[in-house]
Design an enzyme around this catalytic site. Structure first.
Site, PDB file in Angstrom:
ATOM      1  N   ASN A 175       4.917 -50.452 -54.267  1.00 48.23           N
ATOM      2  CA  ASN A 175       5.420 -49.174 -53.736  1.00 48.23           C
ATOM      3  C   ASN A 175       6.910 -49.311 -53.479  1.00 48.23           C
ATOM      4  O   ASN A 175       7.338 -50.262 -52.824  1.00 48.23           O
ATOM      5  CB  ASN A 175       4.768 -48.839 -52.383  1.00 48.23           C
ATOM      6  CG  ASN A 175       3.257 -48.695 -52.460  1.00 48.23           C
ATOM      7  OD1 ASN A 175       2.669 -48.766 -53.537  1.00 48.23           O
ATOM      8  ND2 ASN A 175       2.635 -48.496 -51.319  1.00 48.23           N
ATOM      9  N   GLU A 208       3.181 -46.329 -55.591  1.00 47.75           N
ATOM     10  CA  GLU A 208       3.819 -45.240 -54.826  1.00 47.75           C
ATOM     11  C   GLU A 208       5.289 -45.168 -55.175  1.00 47.75           C
ATOM     12  O   GLU A 208       5.957 -46.191 -55.307  1.00 47.75           O
ATOM     13  CB  GLU A 208       3.728 -45.463 -53.304  1.00 47.75           C
ATOM     14  CG  GLU A 208       2.410 -45.117 -52.681  1.00 47.75           C
ATOM     15  CD  GLU A 208       2.426 -45.273 -51.157  1.00 47.75           C
ATOM     16  OE1 GLU A 208       3.481 -45.052 -50.535  1.00 47.75           O
ATOM     17  OE2 GLU A 208       1.370 -45.626 -50.609  1.00 47.75           O
ATOM     18  N   HIS A 232      -5.490 -48.558 -45.628  1.00 47.27           N
ATOM     19  CA  HIS A 232      -4.143 -47.966 -45.571  1.00 47.27           C
ATOM     20  C   HIS A 232      -3.813 -47.678 -44.101  1.00 47.27           C
ATOM     21  O   HIS A 232      -3.683 -46.516 -43.698  1.00 47.27           O
ATOM     22  CB  HIS A 232      -4.103 -46.706 -46.445  1.00 47.27           C
ATOM     23  CG  HIS A 232      -2.723 -46.222 -46.808  1.00 47.27           C
ATOM     24  ND1 HIS A 232      -2.311 -46.035 -48.105  1.00 47.27           N
ATOM     25  CD2 HIS A 232      -1.671 -45.862 -46.042  1.00 47.27           C
ATOM     26  CE1 HIS A 232      -1.056 -45.572 -48.123  1.00 47.27           C
ATOM     27  NE2 HIS A 232      -0.644 -45.452 -46.883  1.00 47.27           N
ATOM     28  N   TYR A 263      10.717 -46.889 -52.754  1.00 45.79           N
ATOM     29  CA  TYR A 263      11.303 -45.563 -52.542  1.00 45.79           C
ATOM     30  C   TYR A 263      12.821 -45.545 -52.554  1.00 45.79           C
ATOM     31  O   TYR A 263      13.423 -44.536 -52.898  1.00 45.79           O
ATOM     32  CB  TYR A 263      10.853 -45.005 -51.173  1.00 45.79           C
ATOM     33  CG  TYR A 263       9.395 -44.603 -51.122  1.00 45.79           C
ATOM     34  CD1 TYR A 263       8.396 -45.529 -50.828  1.00 45.79           C
ATOM     35  CD2 TYR A 263       9.014 -43.291 -51.370  1.00 45.79           C
ATOM     36  CE1 TYR A 263       7.064 -45.162 -50.775  1.00 45.79           C
ATOM     37  CE2 TYR A 263       7.674 -42.908 -51.311  1.00 45.79           C
ATOM     38  CZ  TYR A 263       6.706 -43.846 -51.020  1.00 45.79           C
ATOM     39  OH  TYR A 263       5.385 -43.474 -50.974  1.00 45.79           O
ATOM     40  N   ARG A 273      -5.309 -42.120 -56.831  1.00 49.27           N
ATOM     41  CA  ARG A 273      -5.387 -43.195 -55.828  1.00 49.27           C
ATOM     42  C   ARG A 273      -5.610 -42.591 -54.449  1.00 49.27           C
ATOM     43  O   ARG A 273      -4.861 -41.700 -54.030  1.00 49.27           O
ATOM     44  CB  ARG A 273      -4.085 -44.007 -55.834  1.00 49.27           C
ATOM     45  CG  ARG A 273      -4.033 -45.045 -54.736  1.00 49.27           C
ATOM     46  CD  ARG A 273      -2.721 -45.849 -54.686  1.00 49.27           C
ATOM     47  NE  ARG A 273      -2.794 -46.716 -53.531  1.00 49.27           N
ATOM     48  CZ  ARG A 273      -1.811 -46.950 -52.668  1.00 49.27           C
ATOM     49  NH1 ARG A 273      -0.623 -46.413 -52.840  1.00 49.27           N
ATOM     50  NH2 ARG A 273      -2.004 -47.729 -51.626  1.00 49.27           N
ATOM     51  N   GLU A 301       0.750 -51.852 -48.345  1.00 45.38           N
ATOM     52  CA  GLU A 301       1.997 -52.189 -47.644  1.00 45.38           C
ATOM     53  C   GLU A 301       1.809 -53.008 -46.373  1.00 45.38           C
ATOM     54  O   GLU A 301       2.129 -52.532 -45.273  1.00 45.38           O
ATOM     55  CB  GLU A 301       2.777 -50.907 -47.299  1.00 45.38           C
ATOM     56  CG  GLU A 301       3.200 -50.118 -48.510  1.00 45.38           C
ATOM     57  CD  GLU A 301       4.242 -49.043 -48.189  1.00 45.38           C
ATOM     58  OE1 GLU A 301       4.633 -48.891 -47.025  1.00 45.38           O
ATOM     59  OE2 GLU A 301       4.675 -48.369 -49.139  1.00 45.38           O
TER      60      GLU A 301
END
Ligand code: GBH
Length: 489
Positions: free
Chosen positions: A317, A385, A129, A319, A84, A174
């Site tokens: 995504n 992600e 992005h 985290y 990606r 995002e």
């Protein structure tokens, strides 16, 4: 943290897609080469180096503009069937508009895509992005709803030039982060501080931009090109601060809706539009503040329909996690936590990382995947992600452990909860320009030496871990990862 051993024998499904990821501004460098236009990150890092932790910029970054062949070899060495990366809008359209198409931009991305294909790697391409062309920022950027026209025009150029070869598209990366940090608290380019107004406007424009690009593909390209178009939304996993307090349970669900639902509900829910709870709370706060209309913009019926169902997969995504407590208020403030009437915190027991926002909370992965399954009728989720920051050591046991723990929770979500997770992407293929954190925070499976003009890439222990994961479809045992004990680089 160590996993309890149960489930370590679970396998990823045969057709599960593993990938790694990067983004144009974070890796390419060559910021003013061969006709590329200026974007908002060029502008911000040049005019406000003090806003960046180590005062650095992405002027050179990993120099991937010149070294892309090497990068694709790294991806190939992992055995991942996909890679990606994102396109720099200003490299393709220097002014942001289609009046001038920069041949070198088209040439460059054709070369990158061809190199992927020659190496049997399926490109997963993000159109945007965060590196908006500066001339479009001069029109207000995403505060201006007309940017959706420009995005649709840009998408048209992209599909036309690369769509024969690219079958996996991600319109936006995002939108939450760009709008919240770029138009809310001003931590990222374009540094607008106007939370409660510009961030909601930005979100509105980004949602429209996404839908326009999706519908354009559907109408004009899908039949001949047969690709998929999705979006990568992001969120922490939110947990009630006190699990036994119904108010906190409601508040955490409410804030999950504010952050993730803001972008997911209009696209993936049955009813479309913003989450009802988000509309309700922002409308009420706006009214209390004496405004004649809500600070959250409204979609008309046509727009709601255009957005509903406008994605072929749910790019996600994630985290880390946060705790949420209910905080009823009559504040005249307009921050999102004030609008949502919550207080957000972290748990003292969570393992810290080098990044102040990033804590290791593996169970959040399974919980948030289940939230998505419940809210949106189990869409196909492609994790686009997930990763771990440190200072850049080669023997990156922290990262290996993070991947192990988070991937185990992905396996549990697939096998025990029937969550339709179709792929997983490690952020990042290699160390790169980490926005506000410059080169001080590293996420790479491969190390990059930014002090060396050649920007040499070298494997970290996590790349060996990932290789084995991809080859065996199960979480490798640490003892199977060859790495010298005495490595302290
Ligand atoms: C992603 O953002 C990005 O897509 C990617 O480009 C980036 O490199 C990667 O993750 C790693 O960060 O608390 O003010 O310090 C992740 C989203 C980034 C959102 C950090 C919250 C906290 C900023 N998060 N941000 S702050």
């Amino acid at each position: 943290l160590t996993p309890d051993d149960s489930d370590l024998d679970l396998l990823f499904p045969d057709n599960f897609m593993f990938s790694s990821a990067t983004a144009s501004y974070q890796i390419e460098g060559a910021w003013n080469v061969s006709g590329k236009g200026e974007n908002i990150w060029d502008r911000t890092t040049h005019e406000h180096p003090e806003k960046i932790l180590d005062h650095s910029s992405g002027d050179v970054a990993c120099d991937s503009y010149h070294k892309y062949k090497e990068d694709i070899k790294l991806a190939k060495s992992l055995g991942t069937p996909m890679y990606r990366f994102s396109l720099s809008w200003s490299r393709i359209l220097p002014s942001g508009a289609v009046d001038r198409i920069n041949d070198d931009g088209i040439r460059y991305y054709n070369a990158v895509i061809d190199e992927c294909i020659a190496n049997n790697i399926t490109p997963v391409v993000t159109l945007f992005h965060w590196d908006l062309p500066q001339p479009l920022q001069d029109l207000g950027g995403f505060s201006n709803e007309l940017i959706a026209d420009y995005f649709e025009d840009y998408a048209d150029v992209v599909y036309k030039n690369f769509g024969e070869k690219v079958k996996w598209w991600i319109t936006l990366n995002e939108p939450y982060t760009l709008c919240q940090e770029g138009y809310g608290n001003g931590a990222k380019a374009p540094l607008v501080v106007a939370e409660g107004r510009a961030n909601y406007l930005c979100g509105h424009t980004m949602l429209k931009s996404h839908a326009r690009a999706y519908r354009l593909y559907e109408k004009k390209y899908k039949k001949s090109q047969q690709g998929k178009v999705g979006i990568s939304v992001n969120s922490y996993c939110f947990w009630p601060k006190d699990q036994n307090n119904v108010k906190d349970v409601e508040a955490s669900d409410r804030f999950q809706n504010f952050v993730l639902g803001w972008y997911a509900h209009p696209i993936f829910s049955q009813d479309g539009d913003y989450p009802p709870v988000m509309k309700e709370f922002i409308n009420r706060a706006s009214e209390r503040q004496g405004l004649r209309r809500s600070r959250l913009p409204t979609f008309n019926a046509t727009e709601i329909d255009m957005l509903k169902g406008s994605a072929d997969f749910f790019g996600f995504n994630t985290y880390s996690s946060r705790l949420v407590a209910d905080a009823p208020n009559e504040a005249d403030g307009t921050t999102m936590v004030e609008d949502a009437q919550v207080v957000v915190s972290t748990d003292a027991s969570w393992e810290k990382t080098i990044a102040p926002w990033h804590f290791v909370v593996p169970k959040g992965m399974r919980r948030v995947l289940n939230w998505i399954k419940r809210e949106y009728n189990n869409p196909q989720v492609f994790i686009t992600e997930n990763g771990y920051p440190d200072a850049g050591v080669h023997k990156d046991v922290g990262r290996v452990n993070y991947y192990k723990l988070y991937l185990l929770e992905v396996l549990r979500a697939i096998h025990h909860d029937n969550c339709a997770v179709i792929g997983y992407t490690a952020w990042s293929l290699m160390d790169n320009y980490e926005w506000f954190y410059g080169y001080a925070n590293r996420f790479g499976l491969f190390h990059v030496d930014f002090k060396n003009p050649d920007r040499p890439r070298t494997p970290k222990m996590s790349s060996e871990f990932y290789k084995r994961l991809v080859a065996t479809k199960k979480i490798p045992d640490e003892s199977d990862i060859p790495w010298p004990d005495d490595d302290d680089t």
